[in-house]
Write a protein that holds these residues in place. Structure first.
Motif, PDB file in Angstrom:
ATOM      1  N   ALA A  17      -1.214  16.315  -6.803  1.00 43.08           N
ATOM      2  CA  ALA A  17      -1.339  16.381  -5.343  1.00 43.08           C
ATOM      3  C   ALA A  17      -1.532  14.975  -4.764  1.00 43.08           C
ATOM      4  O   ALA A  17      -2.176  14.128  -5.381  1.00 43.08           O
ATOM      5  CB  ALA A  17      -2.519  17.259  -4.945  1.00 43.08           C
ATOM      6  N   VAL A  18      -0.931  14.751  -3.587  1.00 42.88           N
ATOM      7  CA  VAL A  18      -1.074  13.450  -2.933  1.00 42.88           C
ATOM      8  C   VAL A  18      -2.148  13.554  -1.857  1.00 42.88           C
ATOM      9  O   VAL A  18      -2.104  14.450  -1.016  1.00 42.88           O
ATOM     10  CB  VAL A  18       0.266  12.989  -2.330  1.00 42.88           C
ATOM     11  N   VAL A  19      -3.119  12.654  -1.908  1.00 43.69           N
ATOM     12  CA  VAL A  19      -4.226  12.657  -0.944  1.00 43.69           C
ATOM     13  C   VAL A  19      -4.151  11.368  -0.138  1.00 43.69           C
ATOM     14  O   VAL A  19      -3.957  10.279  -0.687  1.00 43.69           O
ATOM     15  CB  VAL A  19      -5.589  12.741  -1.672  1.00 43.69           C
ATOM     16  N   THR A  20      -4.278  11.478   1.189  1.00 46.28           N
ATOM     17  CA  THR A  20      -4.368  10.281   2.018  1.00 46.28           C
ATOM     18  C   THR A  20      -5.509  10.466   3.003  1.00 46.28           C
ATOM     19  O   THR A  20      -6.146  11.515   3.034  1.00 46.28           O
ATOM     20  CB  THR A  20      -3.032   9.960   2.721  1.00 46.28           C
ATOM     21  N   ASP A  21      -5.802   9.416   3.786  1.00 44.16           N
ATOM     22  CA  ASP A  21      -6.896   9.497   4.751  1.00 44.16           C
ATOM     23  C   ASP A  21      -6.419   8.808   6.027  1.00 44.16           C
ATOM     24  O   ASP A  21      -5.313   8.259   6.062  1.00 44.16           O
ATOM     25  CB  ASP A  21      -8.159   8.801   4.208  1.00 44.16           C
ATOM     26  N   VAL A  22      -7.249   8.826   7.070  1.00 45.29           N
ATOM     27  CA  VAL A  22      -6.877   8.134   8.305  1.00 45.29           C
ATOM     28  C   VAL A  22      -8.022   7.223   8.763  1.00 45.29           C
ATOM     29  O   VAL A  22      -8.200   6.977   9.956  1.00 45.29           O
ATOM     30  CB  VAL A  22      -6.496   9.128   9.440  1.00 45.29           C
ATOM     31  N   PHE A  62      -3.795   8.970  -4.781  1.00 45.39           N
ATOM     32  CA  PHE A  62      -4.312   8.554  -3.467  1.00 45.39           C
ATOM     33  C   PHE A  62      -3.502   7.402  -2.874  1.00 45.39           C
ATOM     34  O   PHE A  62      -3.125   6.472  -3.584  1.00 45.39           O
ATOM     35  CB  PHE A  62      -5.779   8.114  -3.585  1.00 45.39           C
ATOM     36  N   VAL A  63      -3.248   7.499  -1.555  1.00 47.32           N
ATOM     37  CA  VAL A  63      -2.643   6.397  -0.791  1.00 47.32           C
ATOM     38  C   VAL A  63      -3.420   6.283   0.520  1.00 47.32           C
ATOM     39  O   VAL A  63      -3.546   7.280   1.242  1.00 47.32           O
ATOM     40  CB  VAL A  63      -1.156   6.674  -0.447  1.00 47.32           C
ATOM     41  N   GLY A  64      -3.948   5.110   0.827  1.00 43.06           N
ATOM     42  CA  GLY A  64      -4.703   4.932   2.079  1.00 43.06           C
ATOM     43  C   GLY A  64      -3.770   4.780   3.283  1.00 43.06           C
ATOM     44  O   GLY A  64      -2.773   4.075   3.201  1.00 43.06           O
TER      45      GLY A  64
END
Lengths: 222, 222
Positions: free
Chosen positions: B16-21, B43-45
């Motif tokens: 799963a790919v997780v990112t944030d804002v 993870f990708v910021g």
């Protein structure tokens, strides 16, 4: 202003009412009131607090003064009838009249208008300095756009305003820097409580002011 | 962020790919990248540079990201496919992708976003201080409204941003104050030439930036 009224003075009819829209009032009132009187007219200083960063008749708007404060700066020598006429003029285009001594106007305007202009210009000069990293302008978004909007105003007009209101502006800038230093110290100490209080106070003060001065029907106006 | 991902981790599917804002990236990337990897994800910021001073789903806008810069902060450990997916996500809602190291993002954001926020809050706290003369708020017009708009944002969010980006923000504030002092000296000397140059430079830099980043079809956007 003085040179302009000197050129106009031969054309001023007896009893004519003369007003201006200058952003700094003490010097204007001091110079123009006796000049207009000698020319047979009656002077009342005005400062409609409205406008955008755009200059010229191309950017005229019929509703520019709708709901805007218009400061009048009568003196002990001001003719009551002339003051009524100038009040009616500004009310006629939707202005809200606030009468103040010219000197107090200049102090309040240095905080409410001249300091914000200076900060907007300083922010642009610092952040959009070509010496900053190449991607710096890409990270400037709508917050930056709005915070700096007034920095696109006429440099010559703002030079004149800064110089005409130099003493108030210098004092107000000094006091503002003192306020900013409080935050700086809280930041250096990592004082969470002081930092959140600083932002809370700002939000509360601004939201209360917006609710009072920018009812929804006015909120989209320039 | 860390506590949230710890709570989420059992639900993260393999790959799963997780990112944030988040508005500050170094600490987030440092904490979340290994956490997500341990949970089996990638993870990708992200930091989409858009938003208003209003919070909550009531203020959602379908075109919020249209034309907005979205910074991605890949590291040496970032999975190329995950980066492509997150790029496609932000492009899909109209974002313009800028990839930067997290540390550089935080430096640029401290100038472009965190400093303007602080100045807006400081301006409100100083000018709308109840200790100022009674008519002070009346003289605040649309320039003040726009210059301070972002000061109505969430105090808690801005406390977290200021603390997370504390070192950059403190350094940037110091440099900004140095720039402002140049103007202060020109004002004290009454140096007309230096004052008009300061305002001219600001107008030129801002107008060039607006022309490049805010084409007319975007100019009314938040």
């Amino acid at each position: 202003m003085q040179a302009l009224v000197e050129r106009m003075s031969a054309a001023i009819k007896p009893g004519a009412v003369v007003t201006d829209v200058g952003s700094v009032k003490s010097g204007v009132v001091r110079a123009l009131e006796p000049l207009v009187r000698r020319a047979g007219g009656r002077f009342v200083g005005s400062h409609p607090m409205a406008g955008t960063e755009r200059a010229g008749v191309r950017h005229a708007r019929a509703d520019l003064f709708e709901g805007a404060v218009c400061v009048l700066t009568p003196t002990a020598a001001t003719c009551a009838e002339a003051l009524r006429l100038v009040t009616a003029l500004w009310r006629g285009v939707g202005g809200r009249i606030v009468a103040l001594p010219a000197e107090l106007h200049d102090e309040l305007a240095s905080r409410a208008s001249h300091l914000p202009h200076l900060l907007a210009a300083a922010l642009v000069n610092y952040v959009l300095d070509p010496a900053q990293p190449a991607n710096q302008p890409d990270l400037c978004a709508s917050g930056f756009r709005d915070t700096t909007r007034i920095a696109s105003g006429s440099p010559e007009m703002w030079r004149d305003i800064a110089l005409a209101n130099r003493e108030h502006l210098a004092r107000v800038l000094q006091a503002f820097l003192g306020n900013l230093r409080e935050f700086q110290q809280a930041l250096e100490k990592g004082d969470e409580g002081a930092i959140v209080e600083y932002f809370k106070q700002a939000k509360q003060r601004r939201d209360a002011w917006v609710a009072r001065c920018w009812p929804p029907e006015r909120a989209s106006g320039g």
